[in-house]
Design a protein around this motif. Structure first.
Motif, short mmCIF file in Angstrom:
data_model
loop_
_atom_site.label_atom_id
_atom_site.label_comp_id
_atom_site.label_asym_id
_atom_site.label_seq_id
_atom_site.Cartn_x
_atom_site.Cartn_y
_atom_site.Cartn_z
N ASP A 1 0.69 -1.11 -0.11
CA ASP A 1 -0.27 0.02 -0.12
C ASP A 1 0.84 1.24 -0.23
N ASP B 1 -0.06 3.04 -5.18
CA ASP B 1 -1.36 3.19 -4.82
C ASP B 1 -2.11 3.55 -6.44
N LEU C 1 4.20 5.01 -5.66
CA LEU C 1 4.11 5.97 -4.40
C LEU C 1 5.69 6.20 -3.93
N LYS D 1 -10.34 0.77 2.03
CA LYS D 1 -9.98 0.92 0.62
C LYS D 1 -10.58 -0.49 -0.11
N ARG E 1 -5.49 8.88 1.61
CA ARG E 1 -5.74 7.85 0.38
C ARG E 1 -6.81 7.24 0.62
N CYS F 1 -9.80 9.68 0.07
CA CYS F 1 -10.25 10.11 -1.27
C CYS F 1 -10.83 8.82 -2.13
N ARG F 2 -10.68 7.62 -1.46
CA ARG F 2 -11.19 6.68 -2.09
C ARG F 2 -12.75 6.53 -1.85
N SER G 1 0.90 11.33 -0.99
CA SER G 1 -0.49 10.75 -0.88
C SER G 1 -1.46 11.73 -1.43
N SER H 1 -3.66 10.96 -4.80
CA SER H 1 -4.92 10.97 -4.60
C SER H 1 -5.70 11.82 -5.60
N HIS I 1 -5.85 10.50 -8.93
CA HIS I 1 -7.06 9.69 -9.02
C HIS I 1 -8.39 10.46 -9.23
#
Lengths: 180, 679
Positions: free
Chosen positions: A129, A133, A138, B93, B126, B129-130, B158, B162, B165
């Motif tokens: 993780d 990501d 990451l 997540k 993270r 935002c998921r 992060s 994010s 995404h």
């Protein structure tokens, strides 16, 4: 699927399509797919079998399978794979693979084998993780990864554990009494 | 001795997987202890691990059970155990798409994201935002902006990733964070730089001017991150391609300068970018080729692979540019990584001299079965290119290709081989016969309809012009009998070409059965269109087979100048036909009574071709035709009884005896009630 297409693709941070860890028999210990190349579990497992069959006998680090670049590494009874598009910079994928392996190696105290890994699955989940990501790399520095996973000593025996807990609660108590 | 026992114990221990026999229901049952007070972090952690393990194995969780587990998990936020909290983020997540109402953890995550514990902040962002959608994103926008410029790298990274995404989902919101991303791009941390650059590009990619400005800024300032450099190289080469700027542009200079970067990843990215540029001159390629040449002797397999794969591409367009690397490539022929060896050989095939071809081909055939389909295709393409270059080598190549064709392989691989053989045939007339023979052999056992039809088409085109067309007819005929509709159709049309191109000669060689079959199928087709005429056409044709056979046989024994005429068939058989009929359409010819021995077979075949009768089983016996009308009327009707194990079929043959009238809409109404009749 041909490997001759010009790689004039949209520049993007999305680099990794999947991270896999298989055991000696090619069974999945860990698998994380980051896009829809293999949407169903069935397709994923077929792909994993294919990958395993093509790679487990040769320790040759890199292969092109089903139109995808696969970089891999094996250790004792574990097989680590990082998969990306065939247009992807192979060295980037390699950086991810090395980071994963080195992080685990540190976390498992160089004892990178199936049993140790299975006893520390949460560490593996957290490490991956921190490395990838949603397909974006990451972090590629194993030191950073290990630091961020911040797993408390994995082999701390239960007695020691309770001692730490006792100390923790004692600290907590003192803090509260001071605050009052 | 004791030690040995210990070792055995250990081995059997290592074979066990604590997660092996996990039952989803049992694990979910265990998850109830999440509700116990006080929380036992160690046990809860173990259960969360099990849940994620199950999800990871592809176990399906129903919405209800997932939601239940998810809600129980939310209670674990009360614990301050670090690892447990991190596993909670992971669970969120993993379950974001399968559980309902995941947004209830928003406030917990927002708290962690802005809290003091740096270890929590990145993963909390993270996870948050998921589960966030566009409307909720506005509510956390302020925190996101702060996080992007946070001084802790993991938090900033992060937040940037994010945001990336979420660009797909909420472009308009994320667009407002450009200034923050810009600030993050000048961070000291290499990953933050990379992520900021990636986000900035995604936000600006439709604005070419902005992209150009960004490139100028970063190429001058110099970045620390090799990943960011790779990204810059990609952006620059895309821009070069779009603007069709000449190679004197500063962007090209930038890419070329990256060839001297300290990091191999960057050097390779730059070399690869230059190689893939259209219209590169040999001189511009040279520096890229020389760094790739260096990589060829790297101890890292991935780097050797990357280098030789890229050189292989160069060799397709500029073989001479790669000639300098021949020595390095020769060393890779025996590389333990077969992919590298294959690429090296195929590259050498493009750059080497004619004399080395035989040696290289021998080398490659020693391990061709070990490499994956993708590389087999590469090999075939190399051979294809080679045949164009050295036409004299076609027999070596053809041999090699035919061996490859016999091996197992997927569609793409087989198609590449077939295409290659076809192109060889087209270019070298003397290779035509061997090539066609290999292809014929291939279609004997070919599961790919597309390839079979393609080959049949080619056989139809080339076959009749070969010295011995008859050789191919057998192969085509097998297709007519055995394959699916598309292949049969292709086979029949291929046969038609044989017929059309050298009519009389061809028919002499033609296996008569083949042609009957073709006509037969044509009639079957016709039958579908005009169902009413079915029996009529059908009978007419089928019974003429023996006659046709005889006449063809006669014809082949006594070749004449006159082309063989289908219409002459019934005439040729007049000695054995008793009824004198007009034979304008072939289909109207009559059943010759004297050919009784084969009659039963004919009926069997006719009946089997009618879909309704297919389930009836083997034909037991057919009666002699019974005339239902007088012989001299306008139409003649006969009846034949077919007896099956459980069914009786009445066949009514109607024959029109008038030339100027058409018989239409025939119906049969059996009046004999006790017997169930089908027509």
């Amino acid at each position: 699927m041909s490997c001759n297409d010009p790689p004039q693709q949209e520049p993007s941070l999305y680099t990794v399509k999947a991270v896999l860890i298989l055991d000696n028999d090619g069974d999945r210990l860990y698998a994380k797919y980051y896009d829809d190349t293999y949407p169903t579990v069935k397709e994923q497992k077929t792909f994993e079998k294919n990958i395993f069959n093509k790679t487990h006998r040769t320790d040759s680090e890199i292969a092109l399978l089903e139109g995808l670049t696969v970089v891999y590494k094996s250790n004792i009874d574990l097989f680590f794979y990082v998969i990306g598009s065939s247009h992807e910079n192979e060295l980037m994928l390699m950086a991810v693979l090395n980071c994963l392996f080195d992080s685990l190696s540190q976390m498992l105290r160089k004892n990178v084998e199936r049993r140790a890994l299975l006893e520390n699955m949460e560490g593996l989940f957290l490490a991956v993780d921190e490395i990838v990501d949603g397909g974006v790399i990451l972090e590629s520095d194993p030191q950073q990864v290990v630091h961020r996973v911040a797993l408390r000593g994995d082999d701390v025996p239960l007695t020691e554990q309770t001692v730490t807990q006792v100390l923790q609660s004692a600290k907590e108590q003192i803090k509260w009494s001071l605050l009052r | 001795m004791i030690k040995k026992f210990d070792k055995k114990d250990e081995e059997s221990g290592s074979g066990s997987n604590p997660f092996q026999h996990l039952e989803k229901s049992a694990v979910l049952q265990e998850a109830r202890i999440f509700n116990e007070t006080p929380i036992n972090p160690r046990r809860c952690l173990h259960i969360l691990t099990k849940i994620i393990y199950l999800l990871n194995q592809g176990e399906h969780f129903g919405t209800t059970e997932a939601t239940e587990a998810f809600f129980a998990m939310t209670r674990l936020f009360q614990s301050n155990d670090q690892t447990l909290r991190r596993m909670c983020y992971l669970t969120i997540k993993e379950m974001a798409n399968i559980s309902e109402d995941v947004i209830i953890v928003t406030s917990s995550l927002t708290k962690d994201m802005t809290g003091k514990e740096d270890v929590y902040r990145g993963p909390a962002i993270r996870a948050l935002c998921r589960i966030t959608d566009t409307t909720m994103l506005q509510a956390i926008e302020r925190y996101m902006k702060q996080a992007i410029v946070d001084k802790v790298p993991s938090v900033s990274s992060s937040a940037l990733v994010s945001s990336l995404h979420m660009v797909k989902m909420s472009y308009d919101v994320v667009k407002r964070w450009v200034n923050e991303a810009q600030e993050a791009a000048s961070s000291d941390n290499i990953m933050v730089q990379y992520h900021a650059l990636g986000l900035l590009y995604h936000l600006r990619k439709n604005d070419r001017l902005a992209v150009t400005k960004m490139l100028n800024k970063f190429t001058k300032s110099g970045l620390k991150s090799p990943f960011a450099y790779c990204m810059l190289i990609r952006i620059a080469s895309k821009l070069l391609d779009e603007t069709e700027a000449g190679h004197d542009s500063p962007l090209f200079d930038f890419i070329e300068s990256c060839l001297r970067n300290k990091n191999e990843m960057v050097v390779y990215e730059a070399a690869s970018a230059i190689v893939h540029m259209p219209n590169c001159t040999a001189r511009e390629l040279a520096p890229a080729v020389s760094v790739l040449q260096l990589f060829c002797s790297s101890p890292k397999a991935a780097l050797r692979y990357a280098a030789v794969r890229t050189l292989n591409k160069v060799a397709m367009k500029h073989p001479s540019a790669v000639t300098a690397c021949n020595l390095d490539l020769e060393n890779l022929i025996t590389d333990s990584n077969r992919s590298i060896a294959t690429l090296a050989i195929t590259t050498l095939l493009k750059t080497g001299s004619e004399s080395s071809v035989d040696r290289l081909m021998k080398q490659i055939s020693s391990f061709v079965s070990e490499i994956s389909d993708e590389f087999k295709v590469v090999v075939v393409q190399a051979i294809s290119a080679l045949c164009q270059k050295y036409p004299r080598k076609h027999s070596v190549m053809m041999n090699f290709l035919s061996n490859m064709l016999r091996d197992d392989g997927g569609f793409d691989y087989k198609r590449a081989i077939v295409d290659c053989i076809i192109s060889i045939i087209e270019e070298n007339p003397e290779s035509k016969e061997t090539g066609l023979a290999h292809l014929c052999e291939f279609i004997e056992d070919c599961e790919h309809t597309v390839l079979a039809t393609k080959i049949l088409h080619l056989l139809g085109k080339e076959g009749p012009r070969t010295p011995q067309p008859s050789k191919y007819i057998r192969f085509i005929f097998n297709r007519v009998v055995l394959e699916s509709e598309a292949v049969r159709a292709a086979a029949v049309s291929a046969l038609a070409k044989f017929g059309a191109q050298n009519d009389d000669l061809c028919f002499a060689f033609l296996d008569d059965e083949v042609r009957d079959r073709a006509t037969f199928y044509m009639n079957v087709l016709q039958q579908k269109q005009k169902a009413l005429n079915a029996a009529y056409i059908f009978n007419g044709l089928s019974v003429s087979i023996p006659g046709l056979e005889k006449s063809l046989h006669q014809y082949t024994l006594d070749p004449s100048e006159k082309p063989f005429d289908m219409k002459s068939v019934p005439l040729a058989t007049t000695p054995i036909t008793e009824q004198k009929t007009e034979i304008a359409p072939v289909a109207t010819s009559k059943l010759p009574e004297k050919l009784a021995p084969s009659r039963q077979d004919i009926y069997q075949e006719q009946l089997a071709a009618v879909p309704e009768f297919q389930g009836l089983g083997p034909l037991f016996k057919s009666s002699e035709p019974v005339q239902l009308t007088e012989a001299e009327t306008e139409y003649v009707v006969r009846c034949i009884k077919h007896t099956f194990a459980r069914h009786m079929v009445f066949q009514f043959d109607c024959t029109n005896t008038l030339n100027d009238q058409l018989l239409q809409k025939l119906t049969a109404s059996p009046t004999v009630s006790p017997v169930p009749a089908t027509l």
